[in-house]
Write an enzyme that holds these catalytic residues in place. Sequence first.
Site, PDB file in Angstrom:
ATOM      1  N   SER A  59       6.352  -0.871  52.435  1.00 18.04           N
ATOM      2  CA  SER A  59       6.215  -0.254  54.093  1.00 18.04           C
ATOM      3  C   SER A  59       6.865  -1.326  54.871  1.00 18.04           C
ATOM      4  O   SER A  59       6.697  -2.317  54.595  1.00 18.04           O
ATOM      5  CB  SER A  59       4.663   0.021  54.024  1.00 18.04           C
ATOM      6  N   TYR A  65      -4.059  -3.398  53.859  1.00 18.44           N
ATOM      7  CA  TYR A  65      -2.825  -2.542  53.440  1.00 18.44           C
ATOM      8  C   TYR A  65      -1.609  -3.407  53.690  1.00 18.44           C
ATOM      9  O   TYR A  65      -0.930  -3.471  52.827  1.00 18.44           O
ATOM     10  CB  TYR A  65      -2.661  -1.298  54.323  1.00 18.44           C
TER      11      TYR A  65
HETATM   12  P1  NAP Z   1      -0.434   9.887  49.696  1.00 13.33           P
HETATM   13  O1  NAP Z   1      -0.095  11.240  50.076  1.00 13.33           O
HETATM   14  O2  NAP Z   1      -1.659   9.295  50.086  1.00 13.33           O
HETATM   15  O3  NAP Z   1      -0.375   9.827  48.073  1.00 13.33           O
HETATM   16  C1  NAP Z   1      -0.816   8.669  47.432  1.00 13.33           C
HETATM   17  C2  NAP Z   1      -0.455   8.875  45.970  1.00 13.33           C
HETATM   18  O4  NAP Z   1      -1.075   7.689  45.212  1.00 13.33           O
HETATM   19  C3  NAP Z   1      -1.488  10.083  45.280  1.00 13.33           C
HETATM   20  O5  NAP Z   1      -0.687  10.803  44.392  1.00 13.33           O
HETATM   21  C4  NAP Z   1      -2.642   9.458  44.704  1.00 13.33           C
HETATM   22  O6  NAP Z   1      -3.175  10.025  43.624  1.00 13.33           O
HETATM   23  C5  NAP Z   1      -1.893   8.167  44.071  1.00 13.33           C
HETATM   24  N1  NAP Z   1      -2.840   7.225  43.847  1.00 13.33           N
HETATM   25  C6  NAP Z   1      -3.794   6.458  44.547  1.00 13.33           C
HETATM   26  N2  NAP Z   1      -4.536   5.686  43.823  1.00 13.33           N
HETATM   27  C7  NAP Z   1      -4.124   5.858  42.560  1.00 13.33           C
HETATM   28  C8  NAP Z   1      -4.445   5.153  41.312  1.00 13.33           C
HETATM   29  N3  NAP Z   1      -5.291   4.273  41.131  1.00 13.33           N
HETATM   30  N4  NAP Z   1      -3.673   5.395  40.014  1.00 13.33           N
HETATM   31  C9  NAP Z   1      -2.781   6.333  40.198  1.00 13.33           C
HETATM   32  N5  NAP Z   1      -2.527   6.945  41.442  1.00 13.33           N
HETATM   33  C10 NAP Z   1      -3.144   6.604  42.562  1.00 13.33           C
HETATM   34  O7  NAP Z   1       0.496   8.620  50.433  1.00 13.33           O
HETATM   35  P2  NAP Z   1       2.146   8.968  50.447  1.00 13.33           P
HETATM   36  O8  NAP Z   1       2.110   8.747  51.908  1.00 13.33           O
HETATM   37  O9  NAP Z   1       2.865   9.862  49.694  1.00 13.33           O
HETATM   38  O10 NAP Z   1       2.501   7.433  50.119  1.00 13.33           O
HETATM   39  C11 NAP Z   1       3.410   7.175  48.889  1.00 13.33           C
HETATM   40  C12 NAP Z   1       3.716   5.688  49.235  1.00 13.33           C
HETATM   41  O11 NAP Z   1       4.452   5.531  50.305  1.00 13.33           O
HETATM   42  C13 NAP Z   1       2.646   4.484  49.201  1.00 13.33           C
HETATM   43  O12 NAP Z   1       2.812   3.484  48.284  1.00 13.33           O
HETATM   44  C14 NAP Z   1       2.561   4.327  50.604  1.00 13.33           C
HETATM   45  O13 NAP Z   1       1.998   3.164  50.893  1.00 13.33           O
HETATM   46  C15 NAP Z   1       3.917   4.230  50.918  1.00 13.33           C
HETATM   47  N6  NAP Z   1       4.128   4.512  52.469  1.00 13.33           N
HETATM   48  C16 NAP Z   1       3.782   5.742  52.990  1.00 13.33           C
HETATM   49  C17 NAP Z   1       4.115   5.880  54.456  1.00 13.33           C
HETATM   50  C18 NAP Z   1       3.553   7.258  55.166  1.00 13.33           C
HETATM   51  O14 NAP Z   1       3.975   7.200  56.287  1.00 13.33           O
HETATM   52  N7  NAP Z   1       3.207   8.071  54.368  1.00 13.33           N
HETATM   53  C19 NAP Z   1       4.624   4.860  55.055  1.00 13.33           C
HETATM   54  C20 NAP Z   1       5.061   3.735  54.377  1.00 13.33           C
HETATM   55  C21 NAP Z   1       4.724   3.482  53.045  1.00 13.33           C
HETATM   56  P3  NAP Z   1      -4.616  10.856  43.831  1.00 13.33           P
HETATM   57  O15 NAP Z   1      -3.957  12.233  44.360  1.00 13.33           O
HETATM   58  O16 NAP Z   1      -5.368  11.059  42.842  1.00 13.33           O
HETATM   59  O17 NAP Z   1      -5.342  10.421  44.841  1.00 13.33           O
END
Ligand code: NAP
Length: 232
Positions: free
Chosen positions: A140, A155
């Site tokens: 991120s 985070y």
């Molecule tokens: P999200 O919608 O909250 O999805 C998170 C995913 O991680 C879900 O599939 C969740 O599974 C899974 N997860 C959480 N804990 C887990 C565990 N112990 N074992 C396996 N899976 C697990 O998040 P996102 O926005 O798609 O983010 C994806 C990545 O992008 C992350 O690394 C995040 O930090 C990064 N990121 C996102 C943003 C943004 O603006 N969205 C910005 C910068 C970086 P469950 O469905 O079972 O909970």
Amino acid sequence: MERIALVTGGNRGIGYAACKGLAMAGLRVILGSRDAGRGILAAETLREEGVEVDTHQLDVTDQASVTSLNEFILTKYGRLDVLVNNAAVHLDSGKSFLNIPVDILHQTFEINLYGALRLCQTFIPLMKKHDYGRVVNVSSDMGALSKMSGRSGAYRTSKAALNALTRVIASEVRGSNIKVNTMSPGWVRTDMGGPSAPRSPEQGADTIVWLATLPDDGPSGGFFKDREPIAW
Ligand code: NAP
């Protein structure tokens, strides 16, 4: 040769879009999902969108779950070419680091850092056997030391540590055809990013797919956004 790719947290958000993007790029994708049922539902939705993926239960904090997935991959494919460490939590959004219970920091690091390390430790030896690997760590902007500021300390520090992990492991595999990079997807409309974010999950996943399919002379040990290097 059909490349085999694993995406952690593939059942929703950016991970889901990465599964779709990788499958559309011609890779055989294993969609990892903490909840097996949600993984099957996500794979069914992808099938309706014209994309076939495999799915397997994967909790990145649970070594037994990682071992079971490793056995599945060894039996079914005998190799793993691409690892996308996408699964993460953001448990202290907007909160001051001065008030964060240490337990929140433990939980965050357990998933965002140790989860990625556990998968690297499991699958990079297999990549070494075939002298091919592309590891993409989903970090991120909030993990960049050059942009570090207040709030979301658990985070932010977990993502800064994930960036450091990327550099350490990239250095350890230098000289092989294994590339280890980290990236920022930008601010993306997902459960984590919220509905106001400017980017779609597909836009967030674009650099993941690019790093996952780098040519043999591509970069390793870098931090990228929008397919360009960014400051650590
Ligand atoms: P999200 O919608 O909250 O999805 C998170 C995913 O991680 C879900 O599939 C969740 O599974 C899974 N997860 C959480 N804990 C887990 C565990 N112990 N074992 C396996 N899976 C697990 O998040 P996102 O926005 O798609 O983010 C994806 C990545 O992008 C992350 O690394 C995040 O930090 C990064 N990121 C996102 C943003 C943004 O603006 N969205 C910005 C910068 C970086 P469950 O469905 O079972 O909970």
